[in-house]
Design an enzyme around this catalytic site. Structure first.
Site, mmCIF file in Angstrom:
data_model
loop_
_atom_site.group_PDB
_atom_site.id
_atom_site.type_symbol
_atom_site.label_atom_id
_atom_site.label_comp_id
_atom_site.label_asym_id
_atom_site.label_seq_id
_atom_site.Cartn_x
_atom_site.Cartn_y
_atom_site.Cartn_z
ATOM 1 N N LYS A 261 65.167 -77.282 -15.189
ATOM 2 C CA LYS A 261 66.494 -77.878 -15.001
ATOM 3 C C LYS A 261 67.565 -76.803 -14.845
ATOM 4 O O LYS A 261 68.571 -76.998 -14.197
ATOM 5 C CB LYS A 261 66.829 -78.781 -16.187
ATOM 6 C CG LYS A 261 65.885 -79.952 -16.278
ATOM 7 C CD LYS A 261 66.399 -81.032 -17.210
ATOM 8 C CE LYS A 261 65.507 -82.273 -17.070
ATOM 9 N NZ LYS A 261 65.977 -83.433 -17.770
ATOM 10 N N ARG A 262 67.320 -75.684 -15.472
ATOM 11 C CA ARG A 262 68.329 -74.610 -15.457
ATOM 12 C C ARG A 262 68.308 -73.815 -14.143
ATOM 13 O O ARG A 262 69.281 -73.164 -13.796
ATOM 14 C CB ARG A 262 68.075 -73.627 -16.608
ATOM 15 C CG ARG A 262 68.252 -74.240 -17.952
ATOM 16 C CD ARG A 262 69.561 -73.804 -18.605
ATOM 17 N NE ARG A 262 70.015 -74.794 -19.551
ATOM 18 C CZ ARG A 262 71.206 -75.367 -19.546
ATOM 19 N NH1 ARG A 262 72.092 -75.047 -18.650
ATOM 20 N NH2 ARG A 262 71.529 -76.254 -20.450
#
Ligand code: GLU
Length: 507
Positions: A261-262
């Site tokens: 997600k990062r």
């Protein structure tokens, strides 16, 4: 039998594009086979619940054109489709497993478990609650019937754990991976139910898949380690297990590890379908929609991350994907995310949008900039430059000179192209252009070419200098197309201004 598949996200935040791909593959498979796809929200872990996540998931699929037949927000005969609303249903199944000897109560407190972990760590070992250790713990296998009854009567906190049988070879028959065999001795006795009245993912997932008559479980590879437990749960309940297909991971562009997600905003591309604002921190993560991607492009790009039709065909509409998709052709190895490919697909699908529609959109940008031009001019400009754009937001960057006169001139180009006689030749060319009445771009083109060739001039040098006066830089489509849209009067005006300004700069 028509397949029934499900997409079963947990509303713990925005949906990762890996999840979108999982849903897409479920959808393609269901549609190809005349089956049903349902949306089930797995929200048993209340501690991880995030406000707005469920609405986000529904909106994302609406945008992408992935349509569920049943489920949260739609309804159907197998509801409710949200696990928190099914809460009272699960206890009886946990009880059933206990009665049949497939599960047991465990009363170990968090402190006791922590203590065990430390003891093991001191011996450089890892503690696992399993068939090797459960005899040393506080559970209904080690306590007497009366002691268990007393603890339950006293409302002591408990969990219900699955009881793996020793030395059992568990076979997971996966459509993508083939036969995966695991020995039960290596598995832990997973928690199925907690004393707060909530089942864990494992129990709820299996009970619901059974009750909702799911025939194929198509999900991410990260669930493969849970599959042996799931196979055993079906066996314990005496239910027929669905077919499994565990999809390969989506990897970072360099292939080094899972796309997290990062990664997205760190590497400069969205990993979420829609923009997401974290309700707690207010942090914003970019989305494909807001970044200017078309849903068709996102679908096409995602479909090919881990699957291909077995030939070189890359551009496929949803209908074509439905026809061509097959679970058997999904690759076992992870698929690297490719930003250039994503952009390429967007470019491709943008070309299919009628000029009039793009122009309509672009008019708003122009109006915001205080530019008021007739629609037919915008349509012409868009038609001419759309092959140069990846996103509609590139339209301005690629076409601003149609709507505003150059305010500066590229110095590199001046240095390279603007020579002694340039000014004089451009003046001649201006005269040639005014002599073509009525103006006609191919006639003007031929006359200018005759002039350049007739005087044995350097084509690149003259044409780039000419372009510089109109555009301010050495970019843009065919110069005579530009002239045609600008109109001769405007062209002459820009040429004169350019000759004067550049003449000064070049000195
Ligand atoms: N709730 C699980 C998830 O968040 C579903 C896994 C499955 O499909 O079994 O991915």
């Amino acid at each position: 039998m028509k397949p029934r598949v499900r997409f079963a996200p947990s509303p713990t935040g925005p949906l990762h594009i890996g999840g979108v791909r999982t849903a897409l593959y479920n959808y393609l498979f269901a549609k190809q086979n005349g089956g049903t796809m349902l949306l089930r929200i797995e929200d048993t872990d209340q501690t991880r619940f995030v406000e707005g996540a469920e609405e986000y998931i529904i909106e994302a699929f609406q945008w992408l054109g992935v349509k569920f037949d049943e489920g949260v927000g739609i309804g159907g005969n197998y509801g409710p489709y949200k696990q928190s609303e099914r809460k009272p249903m699960y206890k009886q199944y946990a009880d059933q497993l206990i009665e049949n000897g497939w599960a047991y109560y465990a009363f170990d407190t968090p402190e006791m478990l922590e203590q065990k972990r430390k003891e093991y760590e001191a011996q450089k070992k890892t503690f696992q609650y399993d068939l090797h250790t459960r005899e040393t713990m506080v559970n209904s296998l080690t306590l007497s019937k009366e002691e268990v009854a007393e603890k339950l009567a006293n409302n002591e906190p408990f969990v219900i754990r699955f009881k793996h049988t020793p030395d059992t070879e568990i076979l997971v028959n996966d459509i993508i991976r083939g036969e995966v065999r695991i020995n039960s001795n290596t598995l832990d006795d997973k928690v199925l139910y907690k004393s707060d009245g909530m089942p864990t993912y494992h129990l709820a997932n299996i009970v619901d898949d059974h009750l909702m008559e799911i025939t194929h479980v198509i999900r991410g590879e990260e669930w493969l380690p849970s599959a042996p437990l799931h196979v055993m749960l079906y066996k314990a309940f005496g239910w027929e297990a669905p077919r499994f297909a565990h999809l390969p991971l989506l990897l970072k562009p360099d292939g080094n590890g899972k796309l997290s997600k990062r990664d997205g905003d760190r590497l400069g591309f969205p990993v979420f379908p829609l923009q997401w604002k974290d309700p707690k921190s207010g942090e914003i993560s970019s989305g494909y929609r807001e970044s200017g991607y078309l849903p068709e492009a996102v679908i096409n790009m995602l479909a090919l991350l881990g699957w291909n039709p077995g030939n070189d065909q890359e551009v496929m509409s949803m209908d074509e994907l439905i026809q061509l998709f097959s679970l058997e052709k999904i690759s076992k190895s992870g698929a690297k995310f490719d930003l250039e490919k994503a952009k390429w697909f967007n470019h491709h699908y943008l070309q299919a949008i009628p000029d009039e529609n793009l122009a309509e959109d672009f008019k708003t940008t122009l109006t915001d900039k205080g530019i008021d031009v007739p629609m037919d001019k915008i349509v012409k400009v868009v038609g001419l430059i759309k092959e140069r754009i990846y996103f509609t937001k590139d339209l301005w960057e690629q076409s601003h000179y149609f709507f505003e006169r150059p305010t500066s001139y590229d110095e590199q180009v001046i240095k390279k192209r603007w020579k002694e006689g340039t000014e004089g030749h451009l003046k001649q060319i201006a005269n040639i252009l005014t002599s073509v009445v009525p103006f006609e771009k191919s006639a003007a083109h031929d006359k200018v070419m005759d002039y350049i060739k007739g005087n044995e001039l350097n084509m690149g040098q003259i044409m780039n200098s000419f372009r510089l006066t109109l555009v301010g830089a050495a970019k843009g489509p065919d110069l005579f197309e530009i002239i045609d849209i600008l109109g001769v009067d405007e062209v002459i005006c820009r040429m004169n201004a350019g000759i004067e300004a550049i003449g000064k700069m070049a000195k």
